[in-house]
Write a protein that holds these residues in place. Structure first.
Motif, PDB file in Angstrom:
ATOM      1  N   LEU A 153      34.202  24.831  32.422  1.00  0.00           N
ATOM      2  CA  LEU A 153      35.075  23.785  31.902  1.00  0.00           C
ATOM      3  C   LEU A 153      34.599  23.318  30.533  1.00  0.00           C
ATOM      4  O   LEU A 153      35.401  23.183  29.601  1.00  0.00           O
ATOM      5  CB  LEU A 153      35.119  22.604  32.874  1.00  0.00           C
ATOM      6  CG  LEU A 153      35.876  21.367  32.376  1.00  0.00           C
ATOM      7  CD1 LEU A 153      37.348  21.684  32.132  1.00  0.00           C
ATOM      8  CD2 LEU A 153      35.718  20.211  33.367  1.00  0.00           C
ATOM      9  N   HIS A 154      33.312  23.081  30.399  1.00  0.00           N
ATOM     10  CA  HIS A 154      32.748  22.642  29.115  1.00  0.00           C
ATOM     11  C   HIS A 154      33.048  23.664  28.026  1.00  0.00           C
ATOM     12  O   HIS A 154      33.457  23.309  26.907  1.00  0.00           O
ATOM     13  CB  HIS A 154      31.246  22.444  29.263  1.00  0.00           C
ATOM     14  CG  HIS A 154      30.555  22.015  28.006  1.00  0.00           C
ATOM     15  ND1 HIS A 154      30.133  22.912  27.039  1.00  0.00           N
ATOM     16  CD2 HIS A 154      30.220  20.789  27.540  1.00  0.00           C
ATOM     17  CE1 HIS A 154      29.575  22.260  26.040  1.00  0.00           C
ATOM     18  NE2 HIS A 154      29.600  20.974  26.311  1.00  0.00           N
ATOM     19  N   ASP A 155      32.843  24.938  28.340  1.00  0.00           N
ATOM     20  CA  ASP A 155      33.091  25.991  27.352  1.00  0.00           C
ATOM     21  C   ASP A 155      34.574  26.097  27.014  1.00  0.00           C
ATOM     22  O   ASP A 155      34.944  26.380  25.868  1.00  0.00           O
ATOM     23  CB  ASP A 155      32.567  27.332  27.863  1.00  0.00           C
ATOM     24  CG  ASP A 155      31.045  27.415  27.855  1.00  0.00           C
ATOM     25  OD1 ASP A 155      30.406  26.443  27.396  1.00  0.00           O
ATOM     26  OD2 ASP A 155      30.497  28.434  28.313  1.00  0.00           O
ATOM     27  N   ALA A 156      35.440  25.887  28.012  1.00  0.00           N
ATOM     28  CA  ALA A 156      36.882  25.935  27.760  1.00  0.00           C
ATOM     29  C   ALA A 156      37.308  24.794  26.847  1.00  0.00           C
ATOM     30  O   ALA A 156      38.129  24.982  25.940  1.00  0.00           O
ATOM     31  CB  ALA A 156      37.644  25.872  29.084  1.00  0.00           C
ATOM     32  N   ILE A 157      36.764  23.619  27.079  1.00  0.00           N
ATOM     33  CA  ILE A 157      37.079  22.472  26.223  1.00  0.00           C
ATOM     34  C   ILE A 157      36.673  22.767  24.780  1.00  0.00           C
ATOM     35  O   ILE A 157      37.431  22.520  23.839  1.00  0.00           O
ATOM     36  CB  ILE A 157      36.366  21.211  26.746  1.00  0.00           C
ATOM     37  CG1 ILE A 157      36.967  20.787  28.090  1.00  0.00           C
ATOM     38  CG2 ILE A 157      36.456  20.069  25.723  1.00  0.00           C
ATOM     39  CD1 ILE A 157      36.167  19.715  28.806  1.00  0.00           C
ATOM     40  N   ALA A 158      35.481  23.333  24.608  1.00  0.00           N
ATOM     41  CA  ALA A 158      35.001  23.662  23.265  1.00  0.00           C
ATOM     42  C   ALA A 158      35.853  24.755  22.632  1.00  0.00           C
ATOM     43  O   ALA A 158      36.201  24.684  21.443  1.00  0.00           O
ATOM     44  CB  ALA A 158      33.539  24.092  23.323  1.00  0.00           C
ATOM     45  N   ALA A 159      36.207  25.768  23.412  1.00  0.00           N
ATOM     46  CA  ALA A 159      36.988  26.882  22.882  1.00  0.00           C
ATOM     47  C   ALA A 159      38.377  26.428  22.428  1.00  0.00           C
ATOM     48  O   ALA A 159      38.936  26.985  21.472  1.00  0.00           O
ATOM     49  CB  ALA A 159      37.121  27.982  23.935  1.00  0.00           C
ATOM     50  N   GLU A 160      38.924  25.417  23.090  1.00  0.00           N
ATOM     51  CA  GLU A 160      40.238  24.901  22.725  1.00  0.00           C
ATOM     52  C   GLU A 160      40.153  23.795  21.666  1.00  0.00           C
ATOM     53  O   GLU A 160      41.181  23.263  21.246  1.00  0.00           O
ATOM     54  CB  GLU A 160      40.960  24.372  23.967  1.00  0.00           C
ATOM     55  CG  GLU A 160      41.317  25.436  24.990  1.00  0.00           C
ATOM     56  CD  GLU A 160      42.275  26.480  24.436  1.00  0.00           C
ATOM     57  OE1 GLU A 160      43.223  26.101  23.725  1.00  0.00           O
ATOM     58  OE2 GLU A 160      42.062  27.681  24.716  1.00  0.00           O
ATOM     59  N   GLY A 161      38.934  23.442  21.257  1.00  0.00           N
ATOM     60  CA  GLY A 161      38.764  22.398  20.251  1.00  0.00           C
ATOM     61  C   GLY A 161      39.178  21.024  20.733  1.00  0.00           C
ATOM     62  O   GLY A 161      39.677  20.212  19.960  1.00  0.00           O
ATOM     63  N   TRP A 185      28.007  26.422  42.528  1.00  0.00           N
ATOM     64  CA  TRP A 185      29.346  26.680  42.010  1.00  0.00           C
ATOM     65  C   TRP A 185      29.846  25.516  41.157  1.00  0.00           C
ATOM     66  O   TRP A 185      30.651  25.716  40.240  1.00  0.00           O
ATOM     67  CB  TRP A 185      30.308  26.972  43.157  1.00  0.00           C
ATOM     68  CG  TRP A 185      30.042  28.296  43.774  1.00  0.00           C
ATOM     69  CD1 TRP A 185      29.522  28.556  45.012  1.00  0.00           C
ATOM     70  CD2 TRP A 185      30.243  29.581  43.168  1.00  0.00           C
ATOM     71  NE1 TRP A 185      29.390  29.904  45.209  1.00  0.00           N
ATOM     72  CE2 TRP A 185      29.823  30.560  44.102  1.00  0.00           C
ATOM     73  CE3 TRP A 185      30.728  29.995  41.931  1.00  0.00           C
ATOM     74  CZ2 TRP A 185      29.891  31.923  43.820  1.00  0.00           C
ATOM     75  CZ3 TRP A 185      30.792  31.361  41.662  1.00  0.00           C
ATOM     76  CH2 TRP A 185      30.387  32.300  42.593  1.00  0.00           C
ATOM     77  N   CYS A 186      29.360  24.304  41.439  1.00  0.00           N
ATOM     78  CA  CYS A 186      29.677  23.164  40.576  1.00  0.00           C
ATOM     79  C   CYS A 186      29.065  23.382  39.190  1.00  0.00           C
ATOM     80  O   CYS A 186      29.722  23.144  38.166  1.00  0.00           O
ATOM     81  CB  CYS A 186      29.140  21.873  41.178  1.00  0.00           C
ATOM     82  SG  CYS A 186      29.865  21.436  42.771  1.00  0.00           S
ATOM     83  N   TYR A 187      27.832  23.831  39.173  1.00  0.00           N
ATOM     84  CA  TYR A 187      27.147  24.097  37.899  1.00  0.00           C
ATOM     85  C   TYR A 187      27.899  25.152  37.089  1.00  0.00           C
ATOM     86  O   TYR A 187      28.119  24.997  35.884  1.00  0.00           O
ATOM     87  CB  TYR A 187      25.727  24.557  38.203  1.00  0.00           C
ATOM     88  CG  TYR A 187      24.885  24.909  37.002  1.00  0.00           C
ATOM     89  CD1 TYR A 187      24.590  23.977  36.010  1.00  0.00           C
ATOM     90  CD2 TYR A 187      24.346  26.188  36.871  1.00  0.00           C
ATOM     91  CE1 TYR A 187      23.791  24.301  34.925  1.00  0.00           C
ATOM     92  CE2 TYR A 187      23.537  26.528  35.790  1.00  0.00           C
ATOM     93  CZ  TYR A 187      23.274  25.579  34.821  1.00  0.00           C
ATOM     94  OH  TYR A 187      22.481  25.913  33.739  1.00  0.00           O
ATOM     95  N   ILE A 188      28.333  26.209  37.774  1.00  0.00           N
ATOM     96  CA  ILE A 188      29.094  27.263  37.095  1.00  0.00           C
ATOM     97  C   ILE A 188      30.459  26.730  36.649  1.00  0.00           C
ATOM     98  O   ILE A 188      30.885  26.927  35.497  1.00  0.00           O
ATOM     99  CB  ILE A 188      29.283  28.479  38.025  1.00  0.00           C
ATOM    100  CG1 ILE A 188      27.927  29.143  38.340  1.00  0.00           C
ATOM    101  CG2 ILE A 188      30.247  29.493  37.394  1.00  0.00           C
ATOM    102  CD1 ILE A 188      27.222  29.738  37.139  1.00  0.00           C
ATOM    103  N   GLY A 189      31.162  26.060  37.545  1.00  0.00           N
ATOM    104  CA  GLY A 189      32.501  25.568  37.218  1.00  0.00           C
ATOM    105  C   GLY A 189      32.493  24.557  36.087  1.00  0.00           C
ATOM    106  O   GLY A 189      33.343  24.614  35.180  1.00  0.00           O
ATOM    107  N   GLU A 190      31.522  23.636  36.102  1.00  0.00           N
ATOM    108  CA  GLU A 190      31.462  22.628  35.048  1.00  0.00           C
ATOM    109  C   GLU A 190      31.035  23.247  33.716  1.00  0.00           C
ATOM    110  O   GLU A 190      31.461  22.785  32.649  1.00  0.00           O
ATOM    111  CB  GLU A 190      30.536  21.502  35.494  1.00  0.00           C
ATOM    112  CG  GLU A 190      31.164  20.663  36.609  1.00  0.00           C
ATOM    113  CD  GLU A 190      30.162  20.089  37.590  1.00  0.00           C
ATOM    114  OE1 GLU A 190      28.969  19.979  37.247  1.00  0.00           O
ATOM    115  OE2 GLU A 190      30.578  19.761  38.722  1.00  0.00           O
ATOM    116  N   SER A 191      30.212  24.295  33.776  1.00  0.00           N
ATOM    117  CA  SER A 191      29.853  25.011  32.548  1.00  0.00           C
ATOM    118  C   SER A 191      31.075  25.706  31.958  1.00  0.00           C
ATOM    119  O   SER A 191      31.298  25.669  30.740  1.00  0.00           O
ATOM    120  CB  SER A 191      28.753  26.040  32.839  1.00  0.00           C
ATOM    121  OG  SER A 191      27.556  25.417  33.242  1.00  0.00           O
TER     122      SER A 191
END
Length: 237
Positions: free
Chosen positions: A38-46, A30-36
């Motif tokens: 988060l990473h995608d959210a950071i990228a999506a928000e620029g 779940w850490c792997y999923i959650g951190e993935s």
């Protein structure tokens, strides 16, 4: 104007507006999923240049054996009393979530005690800073779930620590438990004091906590709210 004058006239880059502290374990799916997410959210928000992620130690199963490596399915069957069929079904569900994020996820993995890896991360952090420690840990975690690295191969972990700049003797001492156990305990204690009962556990800007692998949209909404607040605070400082 001298070169030194020119250099001193260049403004220092602004500090990122968001710091995300994440308590995590290298074998935690779940850490792997959650951190993935988060990473995608950071990228999506620029916000790639505005967010710093810092990894902290937390053991998913402190009672896991230190001298025996078995596969993850057998470990959960023995440790949690779960039927093998149920464990494999759960692994398949998490694999599907990973695939939705365009992440690889192997369902058969080694499993043992992760304390040594956490001590090595702490040693890297002490020597070279939290960013180097986070990079080491996240790279090892991604490799574990994609099947490209084994965090229970002591020599491989030490080699990665050396690549991160830690002397081999220091890496081996930490992995063996000769150093940095207290730092691991301190990280775990801090998370528990904030209410963490498992991982992943996120802390945004030392203010807002978020337990568990939040959905992508929830991460994006949180980042938008926190970045607006942080920009307003900086503008008035």
């Amino acid at each position: 104007m001298t070169d030194d004058d020119k250099t001193s006239s260049i403004p220092a880059p602004a500090e990122p507006l968001i710091t995300v502290d994440v308590w995590t374990d290298v074998v935690c799916p779940w850490c792997y999923i959650g951190e993935s997410r988060l990473h995608d959210a950071i990228a999506a928000e620029g916000l790639e240049d505005q967010v710093h992620v810092h990894a902290h130690s937390f053991e998913l199963d402190p009672t896991a054996p230190t001298d025996t490596v078995r596969d993850n399915v057998a470990h959960l069957v023995a440790a949690k009393g779960m039927p093998e069929e149920k464990v494999r079904e759960m692994e398949g569900q998490i694999q599907a979530m990973a695939q939705e994020l365009d992440r690889a996820y192997v369902t058969d993995r080694p499993m043992a005690n992760t304390r040594g890896v956490h001590r090595v991360m702490q040693a890297i952090g002490e020597a070279h800073g939290v960013d180097a420690a986070t990079d080491f840990f996240m790279d090892l975690q991604r490799g574990y779930f994609t099947g490209s690295s084994d965090p229970f191969d002591a020599d491989a972990v030490v080699a990665r620590a050396v690549e991160a700049g830690l002397p081999e003797a220091a890496a081996r001492a930490a992995h063996a438990g000769e150093t940095h156990d207290a730092q691991v305990e301190a990280d775990v204690r801090e998370a528990v004091q904030m209410g963490a009962r498992g991982v992943p556990f996120f802390l945004f800007n030392d203010k807002y906590t978020a337990p568990g692998a939040l959905p992508l949209d929830a991460f994006r909404q949180a980042l938008r709210q926190i970045i607006d607040e942080a920009r307003a605070e900086r503008a008035h400082s």
